[in-house]
Design an enzyme around this catalytic site. Structure first.
Site, PDB file in Angstrom:
ATOM      1  N   ASP A  36     -20.662 -45.443  -8.997  1.00  0.00           N
ATOM      2  CA  ASP A  36     -21.250 -45.252 -10.325  1.00  0.00           C
ATOM      3  C   ASP A  36     -22.470 -44.328 -10.271  1.00  0.00           C
ATOM      4  O   ASP A  36     -23.371 -44.521  -9.463  1.00  0.00           O
ATOM      5  CB  ASP A  36     -21.642 -46.629 -10.892  1.00  0.00           C
ATOM      6  N   THR A  72     -21.077 -45.283 -18.734  1.00  0.00           N
ATOM      7  CA  THR A  72     -20.225 -45.913 -17.727  1.00  0.00           C
ATOM      8  C   THR A  72     -18.857 -46.372 -18.255  1.00  0.00           C
ATOM      9  O   THR A  72     -17.821 -45.985 -17.711  1.00  0.00           O
ATOM     10  CB  THR A  72     -20.968 -47.111 -17.103  1.00  0.00           C
ATOM     11  N   ASP A 191     -26.017 -45.566  -9.247  1.00  0.00           N
ATOM     12  CA  ASP A 191     -26.463 -45.609 -10.649  1.00  0.00           C
ATOM     13  C   ASP A 191     -27.721 -46.462 -10.836  1.00  0.00           C
ATOM     14  O   ASP A 191     -28.704 -46.008 -11.439  1.00  0.00           O
ATOM     15  CB  ASP A 191     -25.332 -46.155 -11.521  1.00  0.00           C
ATOM     16  N   HIS A 195     -31.352 -44.968 -12.128  1.00  0.00           N
ATOM     17  CA  HIS A 195     -32.077 -45.353 -13.350  1.00  0.00           C
ATOM     18  C   HIS A 195     -33.522 -45.728 -13.021  1.00  0.00           C
ATOM     19  O   HIS A 195     -34.450 -45.348 -13.724  1.00  0.00           O
ATOM     20  CB  HIS A 195     -31.407 -46.559 -14.016  1.00  0.00           C
ATOM     21  N   ASP A 238     -18.364 -41.751 -12.630  1.00  0.00           N
ATOM     22  CA  ASP A 238     -18.235 -41.709 -14.089  1.00  0.00           C
ATOM     23  C   ASP A 238     -19.150 -40.664 -14.730  1.00  0.00           C
ATOM     24  O   ASP A 238     -18.820 -40.111 -15.767  1.00  0.00           O
ATOM     25  CB  ASP A 238     -18.489 -43.099 -14.681  1.00  0.00           C
ATOM     26  N   HIS A 239     -20.289 -40.410 -14.112  1.00  0.00           N
ATOM     27  CA  HIS A 239     -21.289 -39.521 -14.723  1.00  0.00           C
ATOM     28  C   HIS A 239     -22.367 -39.222 -13.700  1.00  0.00           C
ATOM     29  O   HIS A 239     -22.409 -39.847 -12.630  1.00  0.00           O
ATOM     30  CB  HIS A 239     -21.915 -40.169 -15.963  1.00  0.00           C
ATOM     31  N   HIS A 339     -28.402 -41.277 -18.353  1.00  0.00           N
ATOM     32  CA  HIS A 339     -27.208 -40.467 -18.591  1.00  0.00           C
ATOM     33  C   HIS A 339     -26.678 -40.863 -19.946  1.00  0.00           C
ATOM     34  O   HIS A 339     -27.189 -41.811 -20.560  1.00  0.00           O
ATOM     35  CB  HIS A 339     -26.180 -40.723 -17.483  1.00  0.00           C
TER      36      HIS A 339
END
Ligand SMILES: [Zn+2]
Length: 477
Positions: A36, A72, A191, A195, A238-239, A339
């Site tokens: 992720d 996500t 991920d 963050h 995912d990103h 994101h």
């Protein structure tokens, strides 16, 4: 003469049955892995020898355009359906459906209502309907009952389960007596740390190194299980992630009265549901609010986002510029990395690497869309794709044999607009398997008839009185 015929038909039956079963056990194996929030350029931030090992002996795509919004759940559902968010219905991590009058929230893990997921059919269900089996280790949505089904094997979501334990389950399913053909493996990092720290933080280096170690562990375990050379492994995400700052905050309370709207999704795409009669007031106030905030009425959302034809998309969408954060006021939680922004931004793009018997070696491709993964997966699994927004021809050059087996619906023409709702495709069974089974059954039946006739004939002279009794049970058998 009859015994010769018997032997030939027996051999034919055995051969056909073995072909049928080997078709099943030789079913290609595909493992899809998502780390992720793994931004495309993390590969070059610190040494990532295991990622580079896959690039050297497999393929890499440098820029993957994912879907808007770059969150996500919407993107993970796109990877397994090939659909834009407006078509698969998971339009955000936090949603409100005015028709169902229901809410969906990733933050509260209130995601188990099947109805939110059933505007699409994910690949694990299509794989199972084609007679194969699937296994999922924490992939988003795989512990939700969708169209009455779960993956054949799955782990209920629990973020405290280690990466190693997830890998162990995947290996167990791929090596069991009835092996899965499709495995889905999800890991929450980088991920979470992205963050917290922001992607520009030097502290992200060790986080990325740790993911590389985890990939190394996966490769090692696949080799140990003798799966490495027979399985098609796809590593993606995912990103990406972009750096935010306390200096770049847009506070909605400065422009809007909280009584006039409900904030369904917050940042960087604020999904705003105005109270009855307050639409114009809310829209006008927001439209002039901030130079780094672009405000759209739902019907004005740019076409390239494919993000308007769904009732879960709210009447007003306020989209922050890259690196800007939308809060109601500064007492709300702030993140150093985020994101969800415009999917044209490179910062939002994930990685894409693949290795296995189907893939070329040491091959780099410039670009693809994340919607193209789904037809590629269906091609690799030899199952028929449902209607989708991707294109197999966009990614065919990743494969060793560029012209695939005949798989009639794998290249469904892309749905250009959200107004064209995808339909269930009934032809989602594996042709080879069915032809094998039908042919096998016919030959077995013919063989049994010949055998029974032969037995009956051979019994006639010796046991004339028992004919009826003997033939009856044989015929029933
Ligand atoms: Zn994510």
């Amino acid at each position: 003469m009859t015994s010769k015929l018997l032997r030939v038909s027996f051999m034919l039956a055995a051969l056909t049955l073995s072909v049928t079963f080997s078709l099943q056990s030789d079913q290609p194996k595909v493992l899809l892995v998502s780390f992720d929030g793994f931004r495309w350029d993390y590969l070059y931030r610190v040494p990532t020898p295991h990622f580079h090992y896959i690039m050297k002996y497999g393929v890499q795509v440098q820029q993957v355009t994912n879907i808007f919004i770059t969150k996500t759940y919407p993107n993970h559902y796109t990877l397994v359906t090939g659909l834009f968010a407006e078509n698969h219905g998971i339009v955000a991590n936090d949603m409100y459906d005015p028709i169902l009058n229901k809410s969906f929230s990733l933050d509260d893990m209130d995601i188990y209502d099947s109805e939110f997921w059933e505007e699409a059919t994910p690949i694990w269900i299509t794989n199972q309907r084609a007679g194969h089996t699937s296994g999922a280790a924490m992939w988003p949505g795989t512990d939700v009952k969708i169209h009455g089904s779960f993956p054949t094997h799955y782990m209920p979501y629990n973020d405290s389960v280690s990466f190693e334990d997830r890998v162990a389950k995947i290996i167990e399913w791929f090596t069991s007596k009835e092996p899965i053909s499709l495995g889905l493996l999800y890991w929450e990092e980088p991920d979470d740390m992205g963050h917290q720290l922001g992607p520009d933080s030097p502290l992200m280096g060790p986080v990325i190194s740790d993911i590389d170690h985890k990939l190394g562990y996966l490769i090692q375990m696949l080799k140990k299980a003798k799966l490495w050379n027979v399985l098609n492994l796809i590593i993606t995400s995912d990103h990406g992630m972009t750096q935010c700052s306390q200096e770049r905050i847009i506070e909605l309370d400065q422009y809007l009265d909280r009584e006039h709207y409900t904030l369904i999704d917050q940042s960087p795409v604020a999904a705003i549901l105005p109270r009855e009669g307050k639409f114009d007031e809310v829209y006008e106030a927001l439209a002039q609010a901030h130079p780094n905030l672009t405000v759209y009425k739902k019907e004005e959302v740019p076409e390239r986002w494919h993000y308007k034809h769904n009732s879960r998309i709210q009447p007003i969408l306020a989209v922050a510029d890259d690196g800007w954060h939308i809060l109601r006021n500064k007492s709300d939680d702030f993140l150093l990395g985020n994101h969800g922004y415009d999917n044209a931004l490179a910062e939002m793009h994930p990685i894409f690497l693949a290795h296995g018997p189907a893939f070329r070696k040491n091959f780099t491709k410039a670009a693809m869309n994340s919607t193209d993964l789904y037809p590629l997966l269906c091609h690799l699994l030899n199952i028929t794709a449902l209607p989708h927004n991707g294109s197999l021809s966009n990614v065919q050059d990743l494969l060793i044999s560029p012209t695939p087996r005949a798989s009639p619906n794998t290249q469904t023409p892309p749905l250009l607009h959200g107004s064209v709702k995808p339909r269930e495709n009934e032809q989602d069974e594996s042709y080879a398997y069915f032809i094998g089974v039908s042919l096998g059954s016919v030959i077995v039946i013919v063989f049994l008839i010949v055998l029974i006739k032969h037995l009956i004939r051979s019994q006639i002279p010796a046991l004339p009185d028992f004919q009826a009794e003997i033939s009856q049970p044989l015929l029933q058998a």
